[in-house]
Motif scaffolding. Structure first.
Motif, PDB file in Angstrom:
ATOM      1  N   HIS A  25       0.700  19.947  52.239  1.00 17.61           N
ATOM      2  CA  HIS A  25      -0.160  18.954  52.207  1.00 17.61           C
ATOM      3  C   HIS A  25       0.721  17.740  52.913  1.00 17.61           C
ATOM      4  CE1 HIS A  25      -3.480  20.737  50.147  1.00 17.61           C
ATOM      5  NE2 HIS A  25      -2.662  21.089  49.550  1.00 17.61           N
ATOM      6  N   HIS A  26       1.771  17.620  52.914  1.00 17.91           N
ATOM      7  CA  HIS A  26       2.538  16.567  53.601  1.00 17.91           C
ATOM      8  C   HIS A  26       2.301  16.709  55.241  1.00 17.91           C
ATOM      9  CE1 HIS A  26       5.823  13.841  54.629  1.00 17.91           C
ATOM     10  NE2 HIS A  26       6.227  14.678  55.482  1.00 17.91           N
ATOM     11  N   HIS A  27       2.178  17.840  55.701  1.00 14.18           N
ATOM     12  CA  HIS A  27       2.034  17.944  57.013  1.00 14.18           C
ATOM     13  C   HIS A  27       0.505  17.642  57.607  1.00 14.18           C
ATOM     14  CE1 HIS A  27       6.153  18.777  57.862  1.00 14.18           C
ATOM     15  NE2 HIS A  27       6.220  19.626  56.606  1.00 14.18           N
ATOM     16  N   SER A  28      -0.322  17.401  56.460  1.00 10.51           N
ATOM     17  CA  SER A  28      -1.967  17.458  57.074  1.00 10.51           C
ATOM     18  C   SER A  28      -2.383  16.010  56.428  1.00 10.51           C
ATOM     19  CB  SER A  28      -2.680  18.612  56.605  1.00 10.51           C
ATOM     20  OG  SER A  28      -2.447  18.895  55.237  1.00 10.51           O
ATOM     21  N   SER A  29      -3.566  15.654  56.965  1.00 13.17           N
ATOM     22  CA  SER A  29      -4.036  14.411  56.217  1.00 13.17           C
ATOM     23  C   SER A  29      -5.138  14.825  55.162  1.00 13.17           C
ATOM     24  CB  SER A  29      -4.999  13.717  57.268  1.00 13.17           C
ATOM     25  OG  SER A  29      -5.762  14.556  58.075  1.00 13.17           O
ATOM     26  N   SER A  30      -5.636  16.266  55.116  1.00 14.96           N
ATOM     27  CA  SER A  30      -6.610  16.312  54.153  1.00 14.96           C
ATOM     28  C   SER A  30      -6.743  18.024  54.062  1.00 14.96           C
ATOM     29  CB  SER A  30      -7.970  15.851  54.187  1.00 14.96           C
ATOM     30  OG  SER A  30      -8.404  16.339  55.425  1.00 14.96           O
ATOM     31  N   LYS A  31      -7.483  18.410  53.027  1.00 16.80           N
ATOM     32  CA  LYS A  31      -7.758  19.856  52.915  1.00 16.80           C
ATOM     33  C   LYS A  31      -8.782  20.088  54.090  1.00 16.80           C
ATOM     34  CE  LYS A  31      -7.169  20.369  47.997  1.00 16.80           C
ATOM     35  NZ  LYS A  31      -7.653  20.784  46.812  1.00 16.80           N
ATOM     36  N   LYS A  32      -9.526  19.404  54.172  1.00 22.30           N
ATOM     37  CA  LYS A  32     -10.832  19.561  55.466  1.00 22.30           C
ATOM     38  C   LYS A  32      -9.705  19.784  56.870  1.00 22.30           C
ATOM     39  CE  LYS A  32     -14.700  17.480  55.246  1.00 22.30           C
ATOM     40  NZ  LYS A  32     -15.578  16.615  55.403  1.00 22.30           N
ATOM     41  N   HIS A  33      -8.789  19.015  56.806  1.00 18.83           N
ATOM     42  CA  HIS A  33      -7.952  18.924  58.249  1.00 18.83           C
ATOM     43  C   HIS A  33      -7.292  20.547  58.095  1.00 18.83           C
ATOM     44  CE1 HIS A  33      -4.102  18.519  60.495  1.00 18.83           C
ATOM     45  NE2 HIS A  33      -4.982  18.099  61.369  1.00 18.83           N
TER      46      HIS A  33
END
Length: 70
Positions: free
Chosen positions: A7-15
């Motif tokens: 999750h550190h590499h993305s802004s959200s679960k949707k992303h």
């Protein structure tokens, strides 16, 4: 990889979902562009290059060397 690292590499679960969906659609298009299913499977696998770190790991696995030997 831990959930936190992922999750550190993305802004959200949707992303994350959108990125995975985009990748799957690219692979699907490559697969469907071939008439033979085996060729389609190979084309789908060739859509994205293998990261250099994975190539090194594969080479170490094939040669029997360890991380310290490379």
């Amino acid at each position: 990889m831990t959930r936190g690292a992922f999750h550190h590499h993305s802004s959200s679960k949707k992303h994350i979902f959108r990125e995975v969906y985009a990748i799957s659609m690219t692979v699907r298009q490559a697969f469907l562009a071939r008439q033979d299913p085996w060729d389609g499977m190979a084309a789908g696998g060739e859509v994205f290059p293998v990261p250099a770190s994975a190539e090194r790991a594969d080479a170490r696995h094939r040669t029997g060397t360890t991380v310290g030997d490379a």
